[in-house]
Design a protein around this motif. Sequence first.
Motif, short mmCIF file in Angstrom:
data_model
loop_
_atom_site.label_atom_id
_atom_site.label_comp_id
_atom_site.label_asym_id
_atom_site.label_seq_id
_atom_site.Cartn_x
_atom_site.Cartn_y
_atom_site.Cartn_z
N TYR A 50 42.77 39.49 36.53
CA TYR A 50 41.50 38.87 36.16
C TYR A 50 41.35 37.45 36.72
O TYR A 50 40.26 37.08 37.17
CB TYR A 50 41.33 38.88 34.63
N ILE A 51 42.41 36.68 36.72
CA ILE A 51 42.30 35.34 37.29
C ILE A 51 42.05 35.42 38.78
O ILE A 51 41.33 34.61 39.36
CB ILE A 51 43.57 34.49 36.99
N VAL A 54 38.25 36.48 39.23
CA VAL A 54 37.30 35.38 39.05
C VAL A 54 37.47 34.36 40.18
O VAL A 54 36.50 33.71 40.59
CB VAL A 54 37.45 34.73 37.66
N THR A 144 33.76 43.86 32.69
CA THR A 144 34.49 43.13 31.65
C THR A 144 33.75 43.11 30.32
O THR A 144 33.89 42.17 29.54
CB THR A 144 34.77 41.68 32.10
N GLU A 161 40.91 35.28 27.09
CA GLU A 161 40.89 34.66 28.42
C GLU A 161 39.72 35.21 29.24
O GLU A 161 39.05 34.45 29.95
CB GLU A 161 42.20 34.94 29.15
N ILE A 162 39.50 36.51 29.13
CA ILE A 162 38.44 37.13 29.92
C ILE A 162 37.08 36.61 29.49
O ILE A 162 36.16 36.49 30.32
CB ILE A 162 38.53 38.66 29.81
N THR A 164 36.41 33.60 28.75
CA THR A 164 36.25 32.38 29.54
C THR A 164 35.88 32.71 30.97
O THR A 164 34.98 32.09 31.56
CB THR A 164 37.55 31.56 29.52
N TYR A 165 36.55 33.71 31.55
CA TYR A 165 36.23 34.10 32.92
C TYR A 165 34.79 34.61 33.03
O TYR A 165 34.10 34.34 34.01
CB TYR A 165 37.20 35.18 33.41
N ARG A 166 34.35 35.34 32.02
CA ARG A 166 32.97 35.82 32.02
C ARG A 166 31.99 34.64 31.99
O ARG A 166 30.95 34.67 32.66
CB ARG A 166 32.73 36.74 30.81
N GLU A 168 32.50 31.72 33.24
CA GLU A 168 32.52 31.14 34.58
C GLU A 168 31.69 31.97 35.55
O GLU A 168 30.97 31.43 36.39
CB GLU A 168 33.97 31.02 35.07
N ARG A 234 37.60 24.70 38.82
CA ARG A 234 36.87 25.68 38.01
C ARG A 234 35.77 25.00 37.18
O ARG A 234 35.87 23.82 36.86
CB ARG A 234 37.84 26.46 37.12
#
Length: 532
Positions: A50-51, A54, A144, A161-162, A164-166, A168, A234
Amino acid sequence: MKNLKISFFKSALVLLTVFAASCTDDLDQSNPNSDTLLSADRVYSNPESYIQLVAKLYAGLATTGQATTGAADISQIDEGESQYIRGYWLMQELTTDEAIIGWNDGTIKDFHYQTWTSGDRFINATFNRLDFQVKNCNEFLRQTTQEKMDARGLSGDIQSEIQTYRAEARFLRALSYYHFIDLFGSVGLVTEDSPTDFFLPEQVSRQQLFDFVEAELLATMEDLPEVGAIEYPRADKGAAWMLLANVYLNAEVYTGNPRYTDAMTYTQKVINAGYSLHDNYEELFLADNDQNGAQNEFIFAVAFDGINTQTYGGTTFLTHAPVGGSMDPDNFGINGGWAGIRTTSALVNKFQIGEDSREQFYTDGQTLEIEDVSSFTDGYAISKWKNVDVEGNPGKDQTGDFVDTDFPIYRLADAYLMYAEIFLRGGGGTQADALNYVNLVRQRAFNDNNHNISGNDFNLNFILDERARELHWEAHRRTDLIRFNKFTGGTYIWPWKGNVANGAPTPSFRDLFPIPSNSLAGNPNLTQNPGY
Protein backbone atom coordinates in the motif's frame (compact mmCIF):
# COMPACT_ATOMS: atom_id res chain seq x y z
CA MET A 1 15.02 13.77 5.01
CA LYS A 2 16.83 12.93 1.77
CA ASN A 3 16.84 9.20 2.53
CA LEU A 4 13.13 9.26 3.27
CA LYS A 5 12.46 10.93 -0.05
CA ILE A 6 14.56 8.47 -2.02
CA SER A 7 13.16 5.34 -0.43
CA PHE A 8 9.61 6.62 -0.81
CA PHE A 9 9.94 7.27 -4.50
CA LYS A 10 12.04 4.21 -5.21
CA SER A 11 9.05 2.26 -3.95
CA ALA A 12 6.92 3.99 -6.55
CA LEU A 13 9.26 3.12 -9.39
CA VAL A 14 9.39 -0.53 -8.39
CA LEU A 15 5.61 -0.79 -8.79
CA LEU A 16 5.15 1.34 -11.88
CA THR A 17 4.63 -1.81 -13.93
CA VAL A 18 2.26 -3.32 -11.36
CA PHE A 19 -0.22 -0.50 -10.92
CA ALA A 20 -2.04 1.27 -13.73
CA ALA A 21 -5.27 3.12 -14.23
CA SER A 22 -7.02 0.13 -15.79
CA CYS A 23 -5.86 -2.37 -13.14
CA THR A 24 -7.52 -5.34 -14.83
CA ASP A 25 -7.73 -8.79 -13.28
CA ASP A 26 -4.35 -9.60 -14.75
CA LEU A 27 -2.24 -6.69 -15.90
CA ASP A 28 -0.06 -8.80 -18.18
CA GLN A 29 -2.76 -9.98 -20.58
CA SER A 30 -0.25 -11.41 -23.01
CA ASN A 31 1.46 -13.53 -20.37
CA PRO A 32 -0.87 -14.45 -17.49
CA ASN A 33 1.90 -16.49 -15.86
CA SER A 34 4.28 -13.54 -15.72
CA ASP A 35 6.27 -13.36 -12.48
CA THR A 36 6.91 -9.64 -12.84
CA LEU A 37 3.37 -8.34 -13.26
CA LEU A 38 0.83 -9.18 -10.58
CA SER A 39 -2.93 -9.12 -10.57
CA ALA A 40 -4.57 -6.22 -8.77
CA ASP A 41 -6.06 -8.57 -6.17
CA ARG A 42 -2.67 -10.09 -5.35
CA VAL A 43 -1.07 -6.67 -5.07
CA TYR A 44 -3.77 -5.24 -2.81
CA SER A 45 -3.77 -8.33 -0.61
CA ASN A 46 -0.19 -7.59 0.44
CA PRO A 47 -0.14 -5.05 3.31
CA GLU A 48 3.37 -3.93 2.31
CA SER A 49 2.15 -2.89 -1.14
CA TYR A 50 0.00 0.00 0.00
CA ILE A 51 2.77 2.48 0.74
CA GLN A 52 4.23 1.63 -2.66
CA LEU A 53 0.90 2.05 -4.37
CA VAL A 54 0.28 5.47 -2.86
CA ALA A 55 3.87 6.38 -3.74
CA LYS A 56 2.96 5.64 -7.34
CA LEU A 57 0.30 8.35 -7.09
CA TYR A 58 2.87 10.87 -5.93
CA ALA A 59 5.22 9.68 -8.66
CA GLY A 60 2.51 10.59 -11.16
CA LEU A 61 3.42 14.22 -10.52
CA ALA A 62 7.08 13.54 -11.26
CA THR A 63 7.59 10.67 -13.71
CA THR A 64 6.34 10.09 -17.26
CA GLY A 65 5.94 6.32 -17.40
CA GLN A 66 7.47 2.99 -16.50
CA ALA A 67 11.01 4.01 -17.43
CA THR A 68 12.98 7.19 -18.12
CA THR A 69 12.03 6.87 -21.78
CA GLY A 70 10.31 4.31 -23.95
CA ALA A 71 7.37 3.34 -21.75
CA ALA A 72 5.35 6.55 -21.63
CA ASP A 73 1.95 6.98 -19.97
CA ILE A 74 0.91 9.54 -22.61
CA SER A 75 1.32 8.82 -26.32
CA GLN A 76 1.61 11.02 -29.41
CA ILE A 77 4.03 13.49 -27.83
CA ASP A 78 7.66 13.55 -26.74
CA GLU A 79 7.70 11.75 -23.40
CA GLY A 80 9.43 14.57 -21.52
CA GLU A 81 6.82 17.03 -22.77
CA SER A 82 4.06 14.92 -21.21
CA GLN A 83 5.40 15.26 -17.66
CA TYR A 84 2.93 16.81 -15.21
CA ILE A 85 4.95 19.78 -13.90
CA ARG A 86 6.46 20.59 -17.27
CA GLY A 87 3.08 20.69 -19.02
CA TYR A 88 1.44 22.67 -16.24
CA TRP A 89 4.39 25.09 -16.14
CA LEU A 90 4.19 25.74 -19.89
CA MET A 91 0.52 26.69 -19.60
CA GLN A 92 0.99 28.80 -16.48
CA GLU A 93 4.23 30.61 -17.40
CA LEU A 94 4.82 30.67 -21.17
CA THR A 95 1.43 32.34 -21.61
CA THR A 96 2.50 35.32 -19.47
CA ASP A 97 5.02 38.11 -19.10
CA GLU A 98 7.35 35.87 -17.09
CA ALA A 99 8.58 33.46 -19.78
CA ILE A 100 9.12 33.17 -23.51
CA ILE A 101 10.66 30.32 -25.51
CA GLY A 102 12.68 30.31 -28.71
CA TRP A 103 12.31 26.69 -29.78
CA ASN A 104 10.56 25.77 -33.00
CA ASP A 105 8.90 22.70 -31.49
CA GLY A 106 5.52 22.64 -33.19
CA THR A 107 3.14 25.14 -31.61
CA ILE A 108 5.20 25.90 -28.49
CA LYS A 109 5.52 29.63 -29.29
CA ASP A 110 1.75 29.96 -29.49
CA PHE A 111 1.61 29.90 -25.70
CA HIS A 112 3.36 33.24 -25.31
CA TYR A 113 1.61 34.70 -28.33
CA GLN A 114 -1.76 33.57 -26.89
CA THR A 115 -2.70 32.10 -30.26
CA TRP A 116 -3.11 28.43 -29.31
CA THR A 117 -5.85 26.22 -30.79
CA SER A 118 -7.74 23.13 -29.66
CA GLY A 119 -5.36 21.00 -31.73
CA ASP A 120 -2.30 22.06 -29.73
CA ARG A 121 -0.31 18.95 -28.83
CA PHE A 122 1.02 20.45 -25.58
CA ILE A 123 -2.48 21.29 -24.34
CA ASN A 124 -3.59 17.80 -25.30
CA ALA A 125 -0.70 16.23 -23.38
CA THR A 126 -1.42 18.18 -20.19
CA PHE A 127 -5.16 17.43 -20.40
CA ASN A 128 -4.36 13.73 -20.75
CA ARG A 129 -1.79 13.85 -17.94
CA LEU A 130 -4.34 15.34 -15.54
CA ASP A 131 -6.87 12.73 -16.63
CA PHE A 132 -4.35 9.91 -16.15
CA GLN A 133 -3.49 11.11 -12.66
CA VAL A 134 -7.18 11.27 -11.71
CA LYS A 135 -7.75 7.74 -12.99
CA ASN A 136 -4.82 6.36 -11.00
CA CYS A 137 -6.18 7.98 -7.85
CA ASN A 138 -9.65 6.63 -8.61
CA GLU A 139 -8.34 3.11 -8.98
CA PHE A 140 -6.50 3.24 -5.67
CA LEU A 141 -9.68 4.48 -3.96
CA ARG A 142 -11.76 1.82 -5.73
CA GLN A 143 -9.45 -0.92 -4.49
CA THR A 144 -9.31 0.30 -0.87
CA THR A 145 -12.95 0.46 0.16
CA GLN A 146 -13.93 -0.91 3.56
CA GLU A 147 -15.61 -3.86 1.89
CA LYS A 148 -12.50 -4.81 -0.06
CA MET A 149 -10.18 -4.36 2.90
CA ASP A 150 -12.40 -6.63 5.00
CA ALA A 151 -12.58 -9.21 2.21
CA ARG A 152 -8.78 -9.31 2.03
CA GLY A 153 -8.54 -9.91 5.78
CA LEU A 154 -6.43 -6.84 6.47
CA SER A 155 -5.86 -6.07 10.14
CA GLY A 156 -7.28 -3.04 11.89
CA ASP A 157 -3.86 -1.37 12.10
CA ILE A 158 -3.30 -1.82 8.37
CA GLN A 159 -6.78 -0.52 7.63
CA SER A 160 -6.05 2.55 9.74
CA GLU A 161 -2.90 3.22 7.69
CA ILE A 162 -4.86 2.75 4.49
CA GLN A 163 -7.35 5.40 5.60
CA THR A 164 -4.46 7.85 5.65
CA TYR A 165 -3.34 6.70 2.22
CA ARG A 166 -6.88 7.14 0.92
CA ALA A 167 -6.91 10.70 2.22
CA GLU A 168 -3.65 11.37 0.38
CA ALA A 169 -5.10 9.90 -2.81
CA ARG A 170 -8.18 12.12 -2.48
CA PHE A 171 -5.93 15.16 -1.96
CA LEU A 172 -3.91 14.34 -5.08
CA ARG A 173 -7.09 13.82 -7.10
CA ALA A 174 -8.46 17.14 -5.82
CA LEU A 175 -5.22 18.84 -6.87
CA SER A 176 -5.58 17.54 -10.44
CA TYR A 177 -9.26 18.46 -10.59
CA TYR A 178 -8.33 21.93 -9.31
CA HIS A 179 -5.89 22.20 -12.22
CA PHE A 180 -8.70 21.11 -14.55
CA ILE A 181 -10.95 23.86 -13.12
CA ASP A 182 -8.26 26.48 -13.50
CA LEU A 183 -7.02 25.53 -16.97
CA PHE A 184 -10.07 24.14 -18.74
CA GLY A 185 -13.14 25.10 -16.68
CA SER A 186 -15.61 22.26 -17.08
CA VAL A 187 -14.68 18.65 -17.88
CA GLY A 188 -16.01 15.17 -17.29
CA LEU A 189 -16.13 14.17 -13.63
CA VAL A 190 -14.99 10.61 -12.96
CA THR A 191 -14.62 9.14 -9.46
CA GLU A 192 -14.05 5.75 -7.86
CA ASP A 193 -17.80 5.19 -8.09
CA SER A 194 -17.86 5.59 -11.86
CA PRO A 195 -18.18 2.47 -14.06
CA THR A 196 -15.01 0.47 -14.58
CA ASP A 197 -16.09 -0.65 -18.04
CA PHE A 198 -15.74 1.73 -20.96
CA PHE A 199 -18.10 4.68 -20.70
CA LEU A 200 -18.23 8.30 -21.81
CA PRO A 201 -18.40 10.61 -18.78
CA GLU A 202 -20.83 13.49 -18.77
CA GLN A 203 -19.35 16.97 -18.64
CA VAL A 204 -20.09 18.87 -15.44
CA SER A 205 -20.11 22.64 -15.02
CA ARG A 206 -17.23 24.59 -13.56
CA GLN A 207 -19.38 25.23 -10.49
CA GLN A 208 -20.08 21.51 -10.05
CA LEU A 209 -16.40 20.67 -10.35
CA PHE A 210 -15.60 23.44 -7.86
CA ASP A 211 -18.16 22.01 -5.43
CA PHE A 212 -16.66 18.53 -5.79
CA VAL A 213 -13.11 19.72 -5.07
CA GLU A 214 -14.27 21.79 -2.11
CA ALA A 215 -16.22 18.87 -0.62
CA GLU A 216 -13.34 16.43 -1.16
CA LEU A 217 -10.81 18.66 0.55
CA LEU A 218 -13.09 19.37 3.50
CA ALA A 219 -13.76 15.65 3.96
CA THR A 220 -10.13 14.62 3.40
CA MET A 221 -8.76 16.88 6.13
CA GLU A 222 -10.17 14.60 8.81
CA ASP A 223 -7.91 11.71 7.79
CA LEU A 224 -4.78 13.56 6.68
CA PRO A 225 -1.91 13.63 9.20
CA GLU A 226 -1.09 16.71 11.22
CA VAL A 227 1.47 19.09 9.74
CA GLY A 228 4.93 17.52 9.91
CA ALA A 229 3.68 14.14 11.18
CA ILE A 230 4.68 12.20 8.05
CA GLU A 231 7.78 12.15 5.92
CA TYR A 232 8.45 14.80 3.31
CA PRO A 233 7.04 15.26 0.69
CA ARG A 234 3.74 13.51 1.45
CA ALA A 235 0.60 15.63 1.84
CA ASP A 236 -0.66 16.52 5.30
CA LYS A 237 -3.38 18.84 6.59
CA GLY A 238 -1.30 21.88 5.67
CA ALA A 239 -1.26 20.87 2.01
CA ALA A 240 -5.04 20.46 2.01
CA TRP A 241 -5.52 23.83 3.75
CA MET A 242 -3.31 25.56 1.21
CA LEU A 243 -5.04 23.97 -1.76
CA LEU A 244 -8.45 24.87 -0.37
CA ALA A 245 -7.28 28.44 0.30
CA ASN A 246 -6.34 28.69 -3.39
CA VAL A 247 -9.68 27.24 -4.46
CA TYR A 248 -11.45 29.94 -2.42
CA LEU A 249 -9.06 32.71 -3.46
CA ASN A 250 -9.96 32.10 -7.11
CA ALA A 251 -13.62 31.27 -6.50
CA GLU A 252 -14.88 34.49 -8.04
CA VAL A 253 -13.13 33.60 -11.29
CA TYR A 254 -14.36 30.02 -11.24
CA THR A 255 -17.95 30.50 -10.07
CA GLY A 256 -18.73 34.23 -10.02
CA ASN A 257 -19.09 34.03 -6.24
CA PRO A 258 -16.25 35.52 -4.13
CA ARG A 259 -15.12 33.41 -1.18
CA TYR A 260 -12.38 35.61 0.29
CA THR A 261 -13.45 35.12 3.89
CA ASP A 262 -13.12 31.36 3.47
CA ALA A 263 -9.78 31.86 1.73
CA MET A 264 -8.57 33.83 4.75
CA THR A 265 -9.69 31.08 7.16
CA TYR A 266 -7.51 28.45 5.52
CA THR A 267 -4.63 30.79 4.74
CA GLN A 268 -4.42 31.58 8.45
CA LYS A 269 -4.45 27.88 9.27
CA VAL A 270 -1.42 27.45 7.02
CA ILE A 271 0.40 30.46 8.47
CA ASN A 272 -0.18 29.23 12.02
CA ALA A 273 0.84 25.63 11.28
CA GLY A 274 4.55 25.95 12.07
CA TYR A 275 6.14 26.49 8.64
CA SER A 276 9.03 28.96 8.50
CA LEU A 277 10.61 31.17 5.86
CA HIS A 278 14.00 29.88 4.84
CA ASP A 279 16.67 32.54 5.32
CA ASN A 280 18.13 32.27 1.80
CA TYR A 281 15.94 32.67 -1.29
CA GLU A 282 18.40 31.07 -3.71
CA GLU A 283 18.59 27.87 -1.65
CA LEU A 284 14.88 27.24 -2.18
CA PHE A 285 15.68 26.12 -5.71
CA LEU A 286 18.85 24.08 -5.28
CA ALA A 287 19.41 20.32 -5.52
CA ASP A 288 19.37 19.87 -1.74
CA ASN A 289 16.20 21.89 -1.14
CA ASP A 290 14.69 18.88 0.60
CA GLN A 291 17.28 19.08 3.38
CA ASN A 292 18.99 22.50 3.41
CA GLY A 293 16.19 24.07 5.43
CA ALA A 294 14.10 25.11 2.43
CA GLN A 295 11.76 22.18 3.04
CA ASN A 296 10.54 23.89 6.21
CA GLU A 297 9.00 26.56 3.98
CA PHE A 298 7.45 24.04 1.58
CA ILE A 299 3.80 23.28 2.23
CA PHE A 300 3.60 20.80 -0.63
CA ALA A 301 6.30 19.88 -3.12
CA VAL A 302 6.96 17.41 -5.91
CA ALA A 303 10.15 15.45 -5.25
CA PHE A 304 12.66 14.89 -8.02
CA ASP A 305 15.70 12.65 -7.82
CA GLY A 306 18.37 12.43 -10.51
CA ILE A 307 18.69 8.67 -10.04
CA ASN A 308 15.27 7.39 -9.01
CA THR A 309 12.80 9.73 -10.75
CA GLN A 310 14.56 10.49 -14.01
CA THR A 311 12.53 12.60 -16.42
CA TYR A 312 13.09 15.26 -19.06
CA GLY A 313 10.29 17.24 -17.50
CA GLY A 314 9.99 18.78 -14.04
CA THR A 315 13.03 20.56 -12.68
CA THR A 316 15.26 18.82 -15.23
CA PHE A 317 13.43 20.93 -17.81
CA LEU A 318 13.49 24.04 -15.60
CA THR A 319 17.24 23.72 -15.07
CA HIS A 320 18.35 22.80 -18.60
CA ALA A 321 15.95 24.86 -20.73
CA PRO A 322 16.99 28.32 -19.38
CA VAL A 323 20.74 27.72 -19.92
CA GLY A 324 22.31 28.94 -23.15
CA GLY A 325 24.40 31.69 -24.67
CA SER A 326 27.46 32.41 -22.50
CA MET A 327 26.03 30.61 -19.45
CA ASP A 328 28.27 27.90 -17.97
CA PRO A 329 26.33 24.62 -17.50
CA ASP A 330 28.75 23.60 -14.74
CA ASN A 331 27.36 26.37 -12.54
CA PHE A 332 23.97 24.67 -12.82
CA GLY A 333 25.17 21.11 -12.22
CA ILE A 334 24.18 19.96 -15.70
CA ASN A 335 25.97 18.68 -18.78
CA GLY A 336 24.64 21.33 -21.14
CA GLY A 337 21.91 23.87 -21.65
CA TRP A 338 18.91 23.63 -23.96
CA ALA A 339 18.85 27.36 -24.81
CA GLY A 340 15.09 27.78 -24.66
CA ILE A 341 13.28 29.86 -22.05
CA ARG A 342 14.03 33.44 -20.99
CA THR A 343 11.98 36.29 -19.58
CA THR A 344 10.66 39.60 -20.84
CA SER A 345 11.41 43.19 -19.88
CA ALA A 346 7.98 43.34 -18.21
CA LEU A 347 9.24 41.07 -15.42
CA VAL A 348 12.72 42.60 -15.27
CA ASN A 349 11.28 46.08 -14.78
CA LYS A 350 9.46 44.97 -11.63
CA PHE A 351 12.78 44.55 -9.78
CA GLN A 352 15.23 46.94 -8.17
CA ILE A 353 18.18 45.52 -10.05
CA GLY A 354 21.18 44.77 -7.91
CA GLU A 355 19.29 45.02 -4.63
CA ASP A 356 16.66 42.28 -4.69
CA SER A 357 18.15 38.79 -4.25
CA ARG A 358 15.19 37.28 -6.09
CA GLU A 359 16.04 38.82 -9.45
CA GLN A 360 18.63 36.18 -10.51
CA PHE A 361 18.81 37.52 -14.07
CA TYR A 362 21.64 36.45 -16.34
CA THR A 363 22.51 39.39 -18.59
CA ASP A 364 25.98 38.68 -20.04
CA GLY A 365 25.48 38.62 -23.79
CA GLN A 366 21.71 38.91 -23.39
CA THR A 367 19.58 41.87 -24.49
CA LEU A 368 16.73 43.21 -22.37
CA GLU A 369 14.35 43.61 -25.32
CA ILE A 370 13.37 40.73 -27.57
CA GLU A 371 13.59 41.43 -31.29
CA ASP A 372 13.90 37.79 -32.39
CA VAL A 373 11.89 35.33 -30.30
CA SER A 374 13.94 32.44 -31.71
CA SER A 375 17.24 33.89 -30.50
CA PHE A 376 18.14 32.77 -26.98
CA THR A 377 20.22 35.89 -26.39
CA ASP A 378 17.16 38.11 -26.96
CA GLY A 379 15.73 38.54 -23.47
CA TYR A 380 17.38 38.09 -20.08
CA ALA A 381 17.94 34.54 -18.91
CA ILE A 382 16.93 33.41 -15.42
CA SER A 383 19.23 31.32 -13.25
CA LYS A 384 16.67 30.38 -10.60
CA TRP A 385 16.66 26.59 -10.84
CA LYS A 386 19.97 24.77 -10.29
CA ASN A 387 21.14 21.19 -9.81
CA VAL A 388 23.82 22.07 -7.25
CA ASP A 389 23.69 22.05 -3.48
CA VAL A 390 24.54 24.88 -1.09
CA GLU A 391 28.24 23.99 -1.42
CA GLY A 392 28.11 24.09 -5.20
CA ASN A 393 28.29 20.32 -5.64
CA PRO A 394 26.31 18.88 -8.56
CA GLY A 395 23.40 16.48 -8.15
CA LYS A 396 23.70 12.73 -7.90
CA ASP A 397 23.29 11.84 -11.58
CA GLN A 398 26.88 11.71 -12.82
CA THR A 399 25.84 12.26 -16.44
CA GLY A 400 24.45 15.69 -15.61
CA ASP A 401 21.23 14.82 -17.41
CA PHE A 402 18.78 14.58 -14.53
CA VAL A 403 18.14 16.91 -11.62
CA ASP A 404 17.59 16.43 -7.86
CA THR A 405 15.83 19.75 -7.21
CA ASP A 406 12.30 19.48 -5.81
CA PHE A 407 9.48 21.67 -7.15
CA PRO A 408 7.45 23.52 -4.50
CA ILE A 409 3.79 23.62 -5.45
CA TYR A 410 3.04 25.75 -2.38
CA ARG A 411 5.30 27.47 0.14
CA LEU A 412 4.89 29.81 3.09
CA ALA A 413 5.90 33.00 1.27
CA ASP A 414 2.98 32.41 -1.08
CA ALA A 415 0.62 32.09 1.91
CA TYR A 416 1.95 35.36 3.35
CA LEU A 417 1.23 37.19 0.09
CA MET A 418 -2.17 35.52 -0.16
CA TYR A 419 -3.06 36.85 3.30
CA ALA A 420 -2.19 40.38 2.19
CA GLU A 421 -4.21 40.11 -1.02
CA ILE A 422 -7.22 38.60 0.74
CA PHE A 423 -7.13 41.42 3.30
CA LEU A 424 -7.15 44.01 0.53
CA ARG A 425 -10.08 42.22 -1.11
CA GLY A 426 -12.12 42.45 2.09
CA GLY A 427 -11.70 38.87 3.27
CA GLY A 428 -10.74 39.75 6.85
CA GLY A 429 -7.52 39.87 8.79
CA THR A 430 -5.72 43.05 9.80
CA GLN A 431 -3.57 45.54 7.92
CA ALA A 432 -0.87 45.19 10.55
CA ASP A 433 -0.58 41.44 9.94
CA ALA A 434 -0.80 41.85 6.19
CA LEU A 435 2.03 44.39 6.12
CA ASN A 436 4.09 42.27 8.49
CA TYR A 437 3.80 39.20 6.25
CA VAL A 438 4.68 41.15 3.12
CA ASN A 439 7.66 42.75 4.86
CA LEU A 440 8.93 39.38 6.12
CA VAL A 441 9.11 38.27 2.50
CA ARG A 442 10.84 41.49 1.47
CA GLN A 443 13.29 41.42 4.37
CA ARG A 444 14.56 38.09 3.12
CA ALA A 445 14.74 39.42 -0.43
CA PHE A 446 16.75 42.54 0.49
CA ASN A 447 18.45 41.27 3.64
CA ASP A 448 17.42 44.42 5.50
CA ASN A 449 14.41 46.41 6.71
CA ASN A 450 15.07 49.36 4.45
CA HIS A 451 12.71 48.11 1.76
CA ASN A 452 9.72 47.47 4.00
CA ILE A 453 6.49 48.93 2.68
CA SER A 454 3.94 51.01 4.54
CA GLY A 455 0.22 51.46 4.13
CA ASN A 456 0.81 54.15 1.52
CA ASP A 457 2.35 51.62 -0.89
CA PHE A 458 0.01 48.77 0.01
CA ASN A 459 -2.50 48.00 -2.73
CA LEU A 460 -3.53 45.17 -5.03
CA ASN A 461 -1.25 46.23 -7.88
CA PHE A 462 1.71 46.11 -5.51
CA ILE A 463 0.70 42.60 -4.38
CA LEU A 464 0.47 41.36 -7.97
CA ASP A 465 3.97 42.69 -8.70
CA GLU A 466 5.32 41.30 -5.43
CA ARG A 467 3.94 37.88 -6.32
CA ALA A 468 5.82 38.10 -9.62
CA ARG A 469 9.04 39.00 -7.83
CA GLU A 470 8.70 36.25 -5.23
CA LEU A 471 7.01 33.45 -7.20
CA HIS A 472 8.13 33.87 -10.81
CA TRP A 473 8.70 30.62 -12.70
CA GLU A 474 6.83 28.63 -10.02
CA ALA A 475 3.66 28.15 -12.14
CA HIS A 476 1.45 30.78 -10.50
CA ARG A 477 1.52 33.69 -12.94
CA ARG A 478 -1.33 32.93 -15.35
CA THR A 479 -3.76 32.23 -12.49
CA ASP A 480 -2.67 35.43 -10.75
CA LEU A 481 -3.08 37.58 -13.86
CA ILE A 482 -6.55 36.19 -14.52
CA ARG A 483 -7.62 36.89 -10.93
CA PHE A 484 -6.44 40.49 -11.37
CA ASN A 485 -8.14 40.80 -14.81
CA LYS A 486 -4.80 41.35 -16.56
CA PHE A 487 -4.14 38.13 -18.46
CA THR A 488 -6.08 38.86 -21.63
CA GLY A 489 -7.42 42.13 -23.00
CA GLY A 490 -5.46 45.37 -23.16
CA THR A 491 -5.26 46.42 -19.51
CA TYR A 492 -1.79 44.91 -19.20
CA ILE A 493 0.46 44.41 -22.23
CA TRP A 494 3.88 42.74 -22.35
CA PRO A 495 6.36 42.01 -25.19
CA TRP A 496 5.05 39.57 -27.80
CA LYS A 497 1.65 39.14 -26.18
CA GLY A 498 -0.71 38.75 -29.12
CA ASN A 499 2.29 37.94 -31.38
CA VAL A 500 3.27 41.62 -31.60
CA ALA A 501 6.75 42.77 -30.55
CA ASN A 502 5.45 45.47 -28.22
CA GLY A 503 2.40 43.45 -27.20
CA ALA A 504 -1.25 43.67 -28.15
CA PRO A 505 -4.65 42.94 -26.56
CA THR A 506 -5.94 39.39 -26.75
CA PRO A 507 -9.53 38.11 -26.53
CA SER A 508 -10.92 37.24 -23.10
CA PHE A 509 -11.98 33.72 -24.10
CA ARG A 510 -8.30 32.78 -23.75
CA ASP A 511 -8.67 32.97 -19.97
CA LEU A 512 -9.57 29.31 -20.47
CA PHE A 513 -7.76 26.78 -22.61
CA PRO A 514 -9.75 24.77 -25.15
CA ILE A 515 -10.84 21.21 -24.55
CA PRO A 516 -8.42 19.31 -26.83
CA SER A 517 -9.89 18.33 -30.18
CA ASN A 518 -8.83 14.72 -29.58
CA SER A 519 -10.88 14.62 -26.38
CA LEU A 520 -13.91 16.13 -28.12
CA ALA A 521 -13.67 13.56 -30.88
CA GLY A 522 -13.44 10.74 -28.35
CA ASN A 523 -16.31 11.90 -26.15
CA PRO A 524 -19.32 13.60 -27.77
CA ASN A 525 -20.61 14.47 -24.28
CA LEU A 526 -17.97 17.20 -24.05
CA THR A 527 -18.68 20.76 -25.19
CA GLN A 528 -15.92 23.08 -26.34
CA ASN A 529 -15.16 26.24 -24.39
CA PRO A 530 -16.44 29.45 -26.02
CA GLY A 531 -14.19 31.07 -28.62
CA TYR A 532 -12.58 27.88 -29.87
